[in-house]
Design a protein around this motif. Structure first.
Motif, short mmCIF file in Angstrom:
data_model
loop_
_atom_site.label_atom_id
_atom_site.label_comp_id
_atom_site.label_asym_id
_atom_site.label_seq_id
_atom_site.Cartn_x
_atom_site.Cartn_y
_atom_site.Cartn_z
N THR A 74 0.83 -1.20 0.00
CA THR A 74 0.00 0.00 0.00
C THR A 74 0.86 1.25 0.00
O THR A 74 0.61 2.21 -0.74
N ASP A 75 1.91 1.25 0.82
CA ASP A 75 2.78 2.42 0.90
C ASP A 75 3.45 2.72 -0.45
O ASP A 75 3.63 3.89 -0.81
N ALA A 102 -6.52 -8.23 4.62
CA ALA A 102 -6.71 -7.45 5.84
C ALA A 102 -5.77 -6.24 5.86
O ALA A 102 -6.15 -5.13 6.24
N SER A 103 -4.53 -6.45 5.43
CA SER A 103 -3.56 -5.37 5.41
C SER A 103 -3.95 -4.29 4.41
O SER A 103 -3.94 -3.09 4.73
N VAL A 104 -4.31 -4.70 3.19
CA VAL A 104 -4.68 -3.73 2.16
C VAL A 104 -5.94 -2.97 2.56
O VAL A 104 -6.02 -1.74 2.40
N GLY A 108 -4.92 0.46 3.68
CA GLY A 108 -5.34 1.22 2.52
C GLY A 108 -6.33 2.31 2.87
O GLY A 108 -6.25 3.43 2.34
N ARG A 109 -7.25 2.00 3.75
CA ARG A 109 -8.20 3.03 4.18
C ARG A 109 -7.48 4.12 4.97
O ARG A 109 -7.75 5.32 4.79
N PHE A 114 -8.04 4.19 -1.46
CA PHE A 114 -9.25 4.05 -2.25
C PHE A 114 -10.33 4.99 -1.73
O PHE A 114 -10.21 5.56 -0.64
N GLU A 115 -11.36 5.18 -2.54
CA GLU A 115 -12.44 6.08 -2.16
C GLU A 115 -13.17 5.57 -0.92
O GLU A 115 -13.21 4.36 -0.68
#
Length: 250
Positions: A74-75, A102-104, A108-109, A114-115
């Motif tokens: 993600t980073d 779970a990580s993404v 990610g949030r 992502f939106e």
């Protein structure tokens, strides 16, 4: 370094790991049996076991670190220069034990990958859908060994327990794909059309792309809000190994 793999992992895939300096020891059974065998070997020889899934009551410290380590994916996306990245409307990610998903989802949030109303989907091999079955049961479920799948690195029969609550709270759906779906998806990447980049990937991108294709073809476009403006994020976490499994005519 010593690696323990299920007997179903292809020789080609094992050879890639061996080239990194590992000694491969094959054990019969599914992925969970290999995790147990690795833990036993580590205990006997004084090594440190670094599993990505555990049984009830086992120390989850190393497992948690593995899930956290996936946050680097993600980073790296977030670090893309301004103007080259936009917020994803859909995230379609493959599940083995569920740690990557779970990580993404969580990281990610937090990093605004992502939106806020993005559709998040977890895709699994039809024959090893432990995350889906656990989500449906509301508790971790260990599936019995079944027929092998050509998505061998995702052939996991039990999920990472700590990741399930997050996945269950954020995932919009848990589609499953067949071996045929997966093979078609990789050949689609490999064929290249127009000026698209020709890509060759192995088992750990197949389910995500196959799940997206299946959703688009099965009348789920409206429910998932998939249209020409969608920005779908897929993850390839393994290079082109096991090519002989999926190569050939579609």
């Amino acid at each position: 370094m010593r690696g323990v793999s299920p007997s179903r992992v292809t020789d080609e895939g094992a050879a890639h790991i061996t080239r990194l300096g590992a000694t491969i020891v094959r054990v019969p059974g599914d992925y969970h049996y290999s995790v147990e065998a690795a833990a036993k070997a580590a205990s006997q020889d004084g090594w440190i076991a670094v599993p990505d899934t555990l049984g009830p009551g086992e120390d989850d410290t190393a497992c948690t670190f593995v899930v956290q380590g996936s946050a680097v994916l993600t980073d790296e996306i977030v670090a893309t220069p301004a103007g080259q990245r936009s917020l994803s409307t859909h995230v379609v990610i493959q599940a083995g034990v569920g740690g990557l998903a779970a990580s993404v989802f969580g990281h990610g949030r937090a990093r605004e990958l992502f939106e806020p109303n993005a559709r998040l989907l977890v895709v699994e091999p039809e024959r090893s859908a432990c995350v889906y079955e656990s989500a449906r049961a509301g508790t971790p479920v260990r599936l019995p060994p079944g027929p092998p799948t050509n998505m061998s690195m995702l052939e996991c029969q039990s999920p990472v327990p700590d990741g399930l609550p997050l996945i269950n709270s954020m995932a919009m759906g848990f589609p499953t794909v067949t071996d045929e779906d997966a093979g078609d998806a990789v050949r689609l990447l490999d064929r290249r059309t127009s000026d698209d980049l020709r890509l060759a990937w192995a088992s750990q991108v197949r389910p995500g792309l196959a799940g997206l294709v299946r959703a688009a073809e099965n009348g789920d476009r409206a429910r998932l809000a998939l249209d020409q403006s969608s920005k779908v994020l897929l993850f390839a976490t393994e290079g082109p190994t096991g090519l002989s499994v999926w190569s050939g005519s579609p």
